[in-house]
Design a protein around this motif. Structure first.
Motif, PDB file in Angstrom:
ATOM      1  N   MET A   1       0.768  -1.140  -0.162  1.00 17.83           N
ATOM      2  CA  MET A   1       0.201  -0.023   0.206  1.00 17.83           C
ATOM      3  C   MET A   1       0.810   1.140  -0.076  1.00 17.83           C
ATOM      4  N   ILE A   2       0.195   2.249  -0.734  1.00 20.60           N
ATOM      5  CA  ILE A   2       1.021   3.397  -1.627  1.00 20.60           C
ATOM      6  C   ILE A   2       0.384   4.498  -0.655  1.00 20.60           C
ATOM      7  N   HIS A   3       0.743   5.377   0.418  1.00 20.65           N
ATOM      8  CA  HIS A   3       0.915   7.017   1.170  1.00 20.65           C
ATOM      9  C   HIS A   3       0.924   8.207   0.314  1.00 20.65           C
ATOM     10  N   ILE A   4      -0.721   9.145  -0.471  1.00 16.95           N
ATOM     11  CA  ILE A   4       0.743   9.950  -0.786  1.00 16.95           C
ATOM     12  C   ILE A   4      -0.486  11.299   0.260  1.00 16.95           C
ATOM     13  N   VAL A   5       1.190  11.825   0.823  1.00 25.86           N
ATOM     14  CA  VAL A   5       0.282  13.632   1.315  1.00 25.86           C
ATOM     15  C   VAL A   5       0.666  14.724   0.367  1.00 25.86           C
ATOM     16  N   PHE A   6       0.242  16.124   1.098  1.00 25.98           N
ATOM     17  CA  PHE A   6       0.419  16.843   0.011  1.00 25.98           C
ATOM     18  C   PHE A   6       1.146  18.149   1.190  1.00 25.98           C
ATOM     19  N   GLN A   7       1.533  17.906   2.478  1.00 23.75           N
ATOM     20  CA  GLN A   7       2.396  18.949   3.245  1.00 23.75           C
ATOM     21  C   GLN A   7       2.877  17.332   4.162  1.00 23.75           C
ATOM     22  N   PHE A   8       4.432  18.258   3.853  1.00 19.76           N
ATOM     23  CA  PHE A   8       5.281  17.545   5.275  1.00 19.76           C
ATOM     24  C   PHE A   8       4.712  17.393   6.533  1.00 19.76           C
ATOM     25  N   ASN A   9       3.914  17.776   6.882  1.00 23.01           N
ATOM     26  CA  ASN A   9       3.725  17.438   8.559  1.00 23.01           C
ATOM     27  C   ASN A   9       2.852  16.723   8.301  1.00 23.01           C
ATOM     28  N   ASP A  10       2.658  16.170   7.327  1.00 24.08           N
ATOM     29  CA  ASP A  10       1.113  14.666   7.390  1.00 24.08           C
ATOM     30  C   ASP A  10       1.883  13.580   7.351  1.00 24.08           C
ATOM     31  N   ILE A  11       3.327  13.096   7.278  1.00 25.25           N
ATOM     32  CA  ILE A  11       4.023  12.384   7.271  1.00 25.25           C
ATOM     33  C   ILE A  11       3.755  11.473   8.191  1.00 25.25           C
ATOM     34  N   GLU A  12       4.738  12.617   9.240  1.00 25.29           N
ATOM     35  CA  GLU A  12       4.943  11.786  10.966  1.00 25.29           C
ATOM     36  C   GLU A  12       3.600  11.133  11.371  1.00 25.29           C
ATOM     37  N   VAL A  13       2.508  12.573  10.998  1.00 24.69           N
ATOM     38  CA  VAL A  13       1.381  11.799  11.911  1.00 24.69           C
ATOM     39  C   VAL A  13       0.695  10.400  11.166  1.00 24.69           C
ATOM     40  N   LEU A  14       1.172  10.528  10.316  1.00 24.35           N
ATOM     41  CA  LEU A  14       0.299   9.201   9.545  1.00 24.35           C
ATOM     42  C   LEU A  14       1.200   7.592  10.193  1.00 24.35           C
ATOM     43  N   LYS A  15       2.283   8.293  10.145  1.00 23.85           N
ATOM     44  CA  LYS A  15       3.367   6.957  10.484  1.00 23.85           C
ATOM     45  C   LYS A  15       3.100   6.993  11.624  1.00 23.85           C
ATOM     46  N   LYS A  16       2.936   8.078  12.691  1.00 30.88           N
ATOM     47  CA  LYS A  16       2.539   7.695  13.814  1.00 30.88           C
ATOM     48  C   LYS A  16       1.351   6.733  14.442  1.00 30.88           C
ATOM     49  N   ALA A  17       0.250   6.848  13.085  1.00 31.03           N
ATOM     50  CA  ALA A  17      -1.223   5.910  13.324  1.00 31.03           C
ATOM     51  C   ALA A  17      -0.633   4.583  12.964  1.00 31.03           C
ATOM     52  N   PHE A  18       0.571   4.445  11.839  1.00 35.37           N
ATOM     53  CA  PHE A  18       0.402   3.497  11.407  1.00 35.37           C
ATOM     54  C   PHE A  18       1.254   1.960  12.739  1.00 35.37           C
ATOM     55  N   GLU A  19       2.055   2.776  13.550  1.00 36.36           N
ATOM     56  CA  GLU A  19       2.555   2.426  15.322  1.00 36.36           C
ATOM     57  C   GLU A  19       1.111   1.752  15.285  1.00 36.36           C
ATOM     58  N   LEU A  20      -0.230   3.077  15.824  1.00 36.74           N
ATOM     59  CA  LEU A  20      -1.127   1.743  16.627  1.00 36.74           C
ATOM     60  C   LEU A  20      -1.960   0.899  15.957  1.00 36.74           C
ATOM     61  N   GLU A  21      -1.283   0.746  14.625  1.00 37.12           N
ATOM     62  CA  GLU A  21      -3.060  -0.244  13.422  1.00 37.12           C
ATOM     63  C   GLU A  21      -1.767  -0.487  12.271  1.00 37.12           C
ATOM     64  N   PRO A  22      -0.797  -1.350  12.337  1.00 43.10           N
ATOM     65  CA  PRO A  22       0.988  -2.075  11.581  1.00 43.10           C
ATOM     66  C   PRO A  22      -0.372  -2.249   9.942  1.00 43.10           C
ATOM     67  N   SER A  23      -1.950  -2.568   9.938  1.00 44.13           N
ATOM     68  CA  SER A  23      -2.136  -3.573   8.849  1.00 44.13           C
ATOM     69  C   SER A  23      -2.068  -2.322   8.593  1.00 44.13           C
ATOM     70  N   PHE A  24      -2.604  -1.390   8.031  1.00 41.91           N
ATOM     71  CA  PHE A  24      -2.900  -0.193   7.275  1.00 41.91           C
ATOM     72  C   PHE A  24      -1.749   0.517   6.920  1.00 41.91           C
ATOM     73  N   SER A  25      -0.352   0.391   7.585  1.00 47.77           N
ATOM     74  CA  SER A  25       0.903   0.850   6.941  1.00 47.77           C
ATOM     75  C   SER A  25       1.522   0.598   5.696  1.00 47.77           C
ATOM     76  N   GLY A  26       2.378   1.973   5.042  1.00 44.99           N
ATOM     77  CA  GLY A  26       2.946   1.547   3.594  1.00 44.99           C
ATOM     78  C   GLY A  26       4.026   2.267   3.313  1.00 44.99           C
ATOM     79  N   GLU A  27       4.489   2.665   2.330  1.00 49.59           N
ATOM     80  CA  GLU A  27       5.311   3.572   2.152  1.00 49.59           C
ATOM     81  C   GLU A  27       4.532   4.656   2.660  1.00 49.59           C
ATOM     82  N   VAL A  28       4.874   6.027   2.559  1.00 50.13           N
ATOM     83  CA  VAL A  28       4.402   7.381   2.833  1.00 50.13           C
ATOM     84  C   VAL A  28       5.328   8.128   1.510  1.00 50.13           C
TER      85      VAL A  28
END
Length: 284
Positions: A1-28
């Motif tokens: 799964m590839i996740h696409i965001v449009f602002q740098f600050n969105d990357i960190e918060v999305l990766k922290k969400a992956f830590e809570l639920e690895p099942s939807f983690s992927g490259e950002v």
């Protein structure tokens, strides 16, 4: 799964969400350009893309971003999309989630990106957090304008909103976007939903003028005041460029060098002329 965001600050918060639920983690993957400002005419041609890069060179000239267009510190969004498409061809089971909040930066980026991905319809998903309530760190309900303001745990709820971009959207959205691209105006505003309106490059100037008086103010402070007070805001580099344009038009007095936002001060020529003379000026 590839996740696409449009602002740098969105990357960190999305990766922290992956830590809570690895099942939807992927490259950002981050699309770095801000398509809510600047030229878009023929944006999908080499000539149109180069014209946009040249505009950014002029906007960033002399400031902290001087040279970033060409020195490799900013990623090549076109190359990212080309690599993404090649990967989707080579890996037919791969899917893409595009994350967008209700702001003109994200929505403009969504239009620019999705218009290039029609051939992968069914594998491109959108998570548009439009007018959706979330719970902040204090337990209060709020409606985020940026992904980065959403607590990581709330992304577990948001991920359920992922849906494929429909064939109809792949037909209609690029058409609407291309109409705006050919209009030749430099500022895009979000009116609601995914509807963008177009304004001239000078759109933010009037609000800047309201903050510029007959007293000297450093450009960095002026930009900070604008971002804190204006209903419609944009990036600080764009605002710095507009201040320089007002100075070049003869509206402003300038102290210091017209480079970075901390390098110079400005004041309104008209307002300064209307002010009573200081004691020193009267004595002179």
């Amino acid at each position: 799964m590839i996740h696409i965001v449009f602002q740098f600050n969105d990357i960190e918060v999305l990766k922290k969400a992956f830590e809570l639920e690895p099942s939807f983690s992927g490259e950002v993957l981050e699309i770095q350009d801000d398509f809510a400002v600047g030229p878009l005419v023929d944006i999908y041609t080499a000539e149109g893309w180069e014209a946009r890069k040249q505009w950014w060179r002029e906007v960033l000239a002399g400031g902290d971003g001087d040279g970033k267009v060409d020195n490799g510190s900013v990623g090549d969004d076109l190359a990212k999309v080309a690599a993404l498409k090649q990967r989707l061809i080579e890996e037919p089971k791969e899917i893409v989630w595009i994350w967008a909040a209700q702001n003109k930066h994200d929505v403009s980026g969504y239009y620019w990106l999705m218009s290039q991905l029609k051939e992968f319809q069914g594998r491109i998903f959108i998570l548009y957090l439009n007018n959706l309530p979330f719970i902040n760190e204090k337990g209060q309900i709020f409606y985020p304008e940026h992904l980065s303001s959403i607590p990581p745990r709330e992304f577990l709820k948001a991920r359920r909103l992922a849906r494929p971009i429909t064939l109809s959207e792949f037909e209609i959205d690029p058409d609407e976007w291309n109409k705006q691209c050919q209009e030749g105006r430099g500022v895009r505003l979000l009116e609601g939903g995914k509807k963008l309106s177009m304004q001239d490059y000078t759109y933010y100037d009037e609000e800047l003028r309201k903050l510029i008086t007959g007293d000297w103010i450093k450009a960095s402070k002026l930009i900070g005041q604008f971002l804190g007070k204006a209903k419609q805001t944009t990036g600080d580099m764009y605002l710095l460029w507009r201040i320089k344009q007002l100075a070049a038009a003869g509206e402003l007095d300038v102290q210091g060098e017209l480079k970075g936002m901390k390098d110079f001060e400005v004041r309104s020529k008209a307002a300064a002329a209307a002010m009573p003379p200081t004691v020193e000026e009267a004595a002179g």
